[in-house]
Motif scaffolding. Structure first.
Motif, mmCIF file in Angstrom:
data_model
loop_
_atom_site.group_PDB
_atom_site.id
_atom_site.type_symbol
_atom_site.label_atom_id
_atom_site.label_comp_id
_atom_site.label_asym_id
_atom_site.label_seq_id
_atom_site.Cartn_x
_atom_site.Cartn_y
_atom_site.Cartn_z
ATOM 1 N N GLU A 145 -12.800 58.353 90.172
ATOM 2 C CA GLU A 145 -13.467 57.082 89.847
ATOM 3 C C GLU A 145 -12.623 55.894 90.292
ATOM 4 O O GLU A 145 -13.139 54.917 90.857
ATOM 5 C CB GLU A 145 -13.741 56.998 88.337
ATOM 6 C CG GLU A 145 -14.928 57.828 87.884
ATOM 7 C CD GLU A 145 -15.062 57.865 86.374
ATOM 8 O OE1 GLU A 145 -14.457 57.005 85.701
ATOM 9 O OE2 GLU A 145 -15.750 58.771 85.861
ATOM 10 N N ALA A 146 -11.307 55.983 90.028
ATOM 11 C CA ALA A 146 -10.384 54.916 90.449
ATOM 12 C C ALA A 146 -10.368 54.779 91.975
ATOM 13 O O ALA A 146 -10.365 53.668 92.512
ATOM 14 C CB ALA A 146 -8.976 55.207 89.937
ATOM 15 N N ASN B 212 -12.804 55.652 94.030
ATOM 16 C CA ASN B 212 -14.118 55.138 94.444
ATOM 17 C C ASN B 212 -14.168 53.615 94.346
ATOM 18 O O ASN B 212 -14.606 52.930 95.275
ATOM 19 C CB ASN B 212 -15.210 55.764 93.571
ATOM 20 C CG ASN B 212 -16.602 55.439 94.070
ATOM 21 O OD1 ASN B 212 -16.816 55.211 95.261
ATOM 22 N ND2 ASN B 212 -17.557 55.406 93.164
ATOM 23 N N SER B 213 -13.697 53.074 93.227
ATOM 24 C CA SER B 213 -13.682 51.606 93.036
ATOM 25 C C SER B 213 -12.722 50.935 94.010
ATOM 26 O O SER B 213 -13.013 49.852 94.536
ATOM 27 C CB SER B 213 -13.294 51.266 91.596
ATOM 28 O OG SER B 213 -11.976 51.704 91.325
ATOM 29 N N LEU B 214 -11.584 51.603 94.299
ATOM 30 C CA LEU B 214 -10.600 51.038 95.230
ATOM 31 C C LEU B 214 -11.145 51.021 96.660
ATOM 32 O O LEU B 214 -10.925 50.047 97.400
ATOM 33 C CB LEU B 214 -9.307 51.860 95.167
ATOM 34 C CG LEU B 214 -8.089 51.294 95.911
ATOM 35 C CD1 LEU B 214 -7.738 49.898 95.443
ATOM 36 C CD2 LEU B 214 -6.892 52.209 95.749
ATOM 37 N N LEU B 215 -11.871 52.065 97.046
ATOM 38 C CA LEU B 215 -12.491 52.103 98.377
ATOM 39 C C LEU B 215 -13.534 50.999 98.532
ATOM 40 O O LEU B 215 -13.643 50.378 99.594
ATOM 41 C CB LEU B 215 -13.137 53.469 98.629
ATOM 42 C CG LEU B 215 -12.180 54.647 98.868
ATOM 43 C CD1 LEU B 215 -12.929 55.963 98.825
ATOM 44 C CD2 LEU B 215 -11.452 54.510 100.192
ATOM 45 N N ASP B 216 -14.295 50.740 97.460
ATOM 46 C CA ASP B 216 -15.290 49.650 97.490
ATOM 47 C C ASP B 216 -14.613 48.301 97.658
ATOM 48 O O ASP B 216 -15.048 47.466 98.462
ATOM 49 C CB ASP B 216 -16.121 49.656 96.200
ATOM 50 C CG ASP B 216 -17.041 50.864 96.120
ATOM 51 O OD1 ASP B 216 -17.336 51.455 97.182
ATOM 52 O OD2 ASP B 216 -17.453 51.219 94.996
ATOM 53 N N LYS B 217 -13.522 48.084 96.891
ATOM 54 C CA LYS B 217 -12.783 46.806 96.988
ATOM 55 C C LYS B 217 -12.198 46.612 98.378
ATOM 56 O O LYS B 217 -12.240 45.519 98.943
ATOM 57 C CB LYS B 217 -11.651 46.784 95.951
ATOM 58 C CG LYS B 217 -12.108 46.461 94.552
ATOM 59 C CD LYS B 217 -10.932 46.469 93.594
ATOM 60 C CE LYS B 217 -11.393 46.324 92.152
ATOM 61 N NZ LYS B 217 -10.261 46.455 91.201
ATOM 62 N N GLU B 218 -11.650 47.704 98.928
ATOM 63 C CA GLU B 218 -11.012 47.605 100.251
ATOM 64 C C GLU B 218 -12.035 47.294 101.336
ATOM 65 O O GLU B 218 -11.766 46.513 102.241
ATOM 66 C CB GLU B 218 -10.276 48.912 100.574
ATOM 67 C CG GLU B 218 -9.286 48.742 101.704
ATOM 68 C CD GLU B 218 -8.318 49.896 101.855
ATOM 69 O OE1 GLU B 218 -7.542 49.845 102.817
ATOM 70 O OE2 GLU B 218 -8.341 50.827 101.043
#
Length: 838
Positions: A15-16, A18-24
């Motif tokens: 989950e962490a 996934n959110s980091l890939l979206d932010k990047e």
């Protein structure tokens, strides 16, 4: 931890991620100009990826489900590679190898210890049998040659009979003397007591006074002990002192180690079951479903024949095996779409031909004037400068890998019901899905052969058509060309030892002393502490010396992670060579051996002193390098170590060393680096304590990354004294002031500190500790005969590093940045003056 706990940890880290890939992906699209904001963005991504990497590595090491582990491994390699890419981006942005994240760690509420990049345990665990086999082979060859490591044996001197009697007599007389002295002391004390009784005879009769005196002494002693204990308890409560049983191994830790060992056994068992199931399930599918798949494919292809004839009036051409056979036709396409694709490809071929003709015409035209070119060049340079102002992140090769892993996790594992699989063994349904595809491809090849013959018969029977062999001819031409290219490559790379086996080459290198046994040293044994003032010093325009843990991090990132993982080494920013420069005794040699231990790498020693007199002449040198790099490629990962590498690049060779020819490798090293490909997990590591003696240009041309290894600072010395004393059997008490020791030993290296501790803590001194605790004076007196590293020497290393390519760029960027700030300040002052005049 149970399987459920590790599964939960895996879901949280996914989950962490996934959110980091979206932010990047969001930040990548936004243009950035402010370098400070860019660095903060990169640093936050780097820190978050490190946290994910730490959790993911722990999960991969402990989870027992074989199919989950395959997916986790894929994501783990992707995260590892992305960390290396972000590190490379930060180096290019800040133009320094060392970065400080104090302010960002405060914002994220993380401790500096959480920045440690862990070394994945699978580097050694999954290659344990291979590494052990190589070690046994190397030990056997060394033993046969008589080159094995010398074992410490206690030598017993033979004495003459008379000398032995004299020694016994001396010892006996000394014993009698000590006894006599003890008796005389007792007699003296008795006489003193008798005199006191005569003088104070009437006073001693009062027992109450005697009891009072005893009470005073006892109460004073008891109270002092009580206050000392209360002070110690207070220090433990405040966290300024460890609890009394802090260094002892608790029962919980022993139990957890036992559980991890059992878990590793279960992992191996499940992996074996999974590998067996892959074969068995495929065979079952072949028996049960193989005939049905064959018939279905034949019906599908026959239908395609009929539909194509109805649409076009002729039977289609059957694709060759090289093109993919019938698999191309039925990759989710109808027969009409197939015909459209053929027409489109023909149009594209015609367009390419027209473009080639136009390019040939342009080449034949006369060239333009130089002035016009210069004008265009100047405009282009301006455009590039304007573009450079906007920062752009270089494309990543690992983001796609992580996204694929993340999508697989969401599709397969996120909402999967595993209530039936409590022991976490393999999932047979997933294996069936994979093996059905494999089986279909295998059967398709057989069906294609049958259907090609059937198509020939149909054409002859219905249309009387004959198959034109045009495509086959083209294929043959292509094959011929490829064959010619291979021949050319073979001429370039001649194998000088084609008639010899790898084992014979390996043995020869061991006998010559070029392939050596690495010492068993872990990177965790390289003790140091963080630099807590790095950011604040840089804000005041002072470049701090790197701490020992900063050096340790770079060794992990540039040396261990790429060598340990083939996938990361192929795609990550390639580091072929590494230079460790620093004063003697700071642990450069230890770091080289740590790289080999952590990755299970083969160690080669090409130091000028080691190759002196071996393989003489030009042909001999070529043969030596050929042997070393051929064996290194075969037994990769490999580390090629060049100790005292400044000798290879001497400005002037000293008279005493001219016979050894220390500059033999100077011309060959750049050529060897060019030959190293991303597939070759070979790292060239040089160590030097006198880099100023070398030619800087050729030195920097060979070594891609230069790391300064400093003397330890106060924090590192404090940790070092503490841990090395404990490791060597010492006991820390209040009598030993470690803070004082670490302050006094400013400038001394780790090697000197370790040497002093080993000299002081002899077996006899360790036994004396209960009644004679250790003191700082014992260590300080031993250090008086040693020479520390003075600040002038440290400054000379800093000045030398400033002349390296990265050091020059760093100084340039700082001076340009400083000038810009001054201009801004001047502009502001002028603006204020103008307002005042008005």
């Amino acid at each position: 931890m149970s399987n459920l706990m590790y599964n939960k940890m895996w879901h949280q880290t996914q989950e962490a991620l996934n959110s980091l890939l979206d932010k990047e992906s969001q930040k990548m699209t936004e243009p950035q100009r402010n370098k400070v904001l860019v660095f903060q963005m990169l640093a936050t991504f780097y820190i978050k990826y490190v946290q994910i990497f730490r959790n993911m590595e722990n999960v991969y090491d402990q989870i027992v489900h074989p199919q989950k582990r395959m997916l986790i491994r894929k994501v783990l390699d992707g995260v590892m590679g992305r960390i290396l890419e972000l590190k490379n981006e930060m180096v290019e942005l800040e133009l320094t190898e060392f970065h400080y994240f104090d302010d960002i760690l405060q914002d994220l509420k993380l401790a500096p210890q959480q920045l440690d990049v862990p070394i994945p345990r699978y580097f050694l665990k999954e290659r344990l049998e291979v590494i052990e086999g190589r070690e046994k082979n190397l030990a056997r060859i060394l033993n046969e040659c008589g080159l094995d490591l010398p074992k410490t044996k206690y030598t017993v001197k033979s004495l003459a009979f008379e000398e032995a009697i004299k020694l016994i007599q001396i010892a006996e007389r000394a014993r009698q003397g000590r006894l006599r002295a003890m008796f005389m002391r007792q007699i003296f004390l008795q006489e003193c007591r008798a005199k006191e009784i005569k003088l104070l005879g009437h006073k001693l009769a009062d027992t109450s006074l005697a009891a009072l005196q005893i009470q005073k002494v006892w109460r004073g002693f008891h109270q002092s002990k009580k206050t000392v204990k209360e002070r110690e308890d207070e220090m433990v409560f405040l966290g300024m002192k460890p609890p009394p049983l802090f260094n002892e191994v608790s029962a919980a830790i022993v139990q957890s180690e036992h559980v991890t060992h059992l878990r590793n056994e279960v992992q191996l068992k499940h992996e074996q079951n999974y590998q067996e199931a892959l074969v068995n399930i495929k065979e079952e599918l072949r028996l049960m479903e193989g005939q049905d798949i064959k018939e279905h494919l034949q019906d599908q292809i026959r239908q395609w024949f009929i539909e194509c004839r109805n649409l076009t009036g002729t039977f289609p051409d059957y694709p060759n095996e090289e093109e993919g056979g019938s698999a191309i036709i039925f990759s989710n396409k109808t027969p009409e779409q197939v015909i459209e694709d053929i027409l489109a490809s023909q149009e594209e071929e015609e367009k390419l031909k027209k473009k080639k003709k136009k390019e040939e015409k342009k080449e034949n035209k006369p060239k333009k004037n130089k002035k016009e070119k210069e004008r265009k060049g100047s405009t282009k340079e301006r455009a590039t400068k304007e573009e450079d102002e906007e920062w752009k992140m270089s494309p990543s090769l690992f983001l796609q890998l992580m996204e694929e892993g993340n999508s697989l996790y969401q599709d397969m594992w996120l909402n999967k019901d595993e209530s039936w699989n409590f022991p976490q063994d393999y999932d047979p349904e997933m294996i069936k899905e994979e093996k059905r595809k494999e089986l279909e491809l295998e059967i398709r090849v057989q069906v294609d052969e049958l259907m090609r013959q059937e198509l020939k018969n149909l054409k002859l029977a219905v249309n009387r058509e004959k198959e034109l062999p045009a495509r086959r001819k083209k294929g043959k031409k292509g094959k011929g060309k490829k064959g010619k290219k291979k021949g050319k490559r073979g001429k370039k790379d001649k194998d000088l030892t084609a008639d010899r086996t790898i084992d014979s080459l390996y043995k020869e290198l061991v006998e010559k002393g070029l392939l050596i046994q690495s010492l068993k040293v872990n990177l965790s044994d390289y003790i140091g502490e963080y630099s807590y003032l790095g950011t604040t010093l840089r804000q005041v325009a002072v470049e701090p010396m790197p701490s020992l843990l900063d050096v340790k991090q770079l060794i992990t990132l540039y040396g261990i992670l790429p060598l340990g993982s083939p996938e990361v080494h192929e795609k990550a920013p390639l580091v072929k060579s590494l230079l460790l420069a620093g004063p003697p005794g700071v642990g450069k040699k230890m770091l080289v051996h740590a790289i080999c231990t952590e990755t299970g790498a083969t160690l080669f020693n090409l130091s000028s002193s080691n190759i002196a007199g071996k393989y003489p002449g030009k042909t001999g040198l070529q043969m030596m390098l050929h042997l070393v790099f051929k064996v290194a490629r075969q037994f990769q990962p490999s580390v090629v170590w060049i100790q005292d590498t400044e000798k290879t690049f001497y400005k002037r060779v000293p008279q005493a060393e001219r016979q050894n020819e220390p500059k033999r490798l100077k011309k060959h090293l750049p050529k060897l680096l060019k030959l190293l490909k991303p597939d070759d997990r070979i790292l060239i590591v040089g160590t030097t304590h006198r880099p100023f003696d070398a030619e800087l240009q050729s030195f920097c041309r060979v070594y891609q990354k230069i790391i300064l290894v400093p003397r330890p600072d106060y924090a590192s010395r404090y940790v070092l004294w503490k841990q090395i004393i404990l490791r060597n059997g010492g006991v820390l008490t209040n009598a030993l002031n470690i803070s004082c020791l670490s302050k006094v030993t400013d400038g001394f290296t780790q090697g000197q500190i370790v040497k002093v501790i080993k000299e002081v803590l002899t077996d006899r001194r360790i036994r004396q500790q209960p009644h004679k605790p250790l003191t700082a004076v014992e260590f300080i007196t031993m250090m008086t005969s040693m020479n520390p590293v003075y600040k002038e020497e440290e400054e000379s290393f800093k000045n030398w590093y400033a002349k390296t390519p990265l050091g020059k760029k760093r100084i340039l960027s700082l001076t340009i940045g400083g000038n810009k700030d001054k201009e801004k300040d001047k502009g502001k002052k002028k603006g204020k003056k103008g307002k005042k005049k008005k």
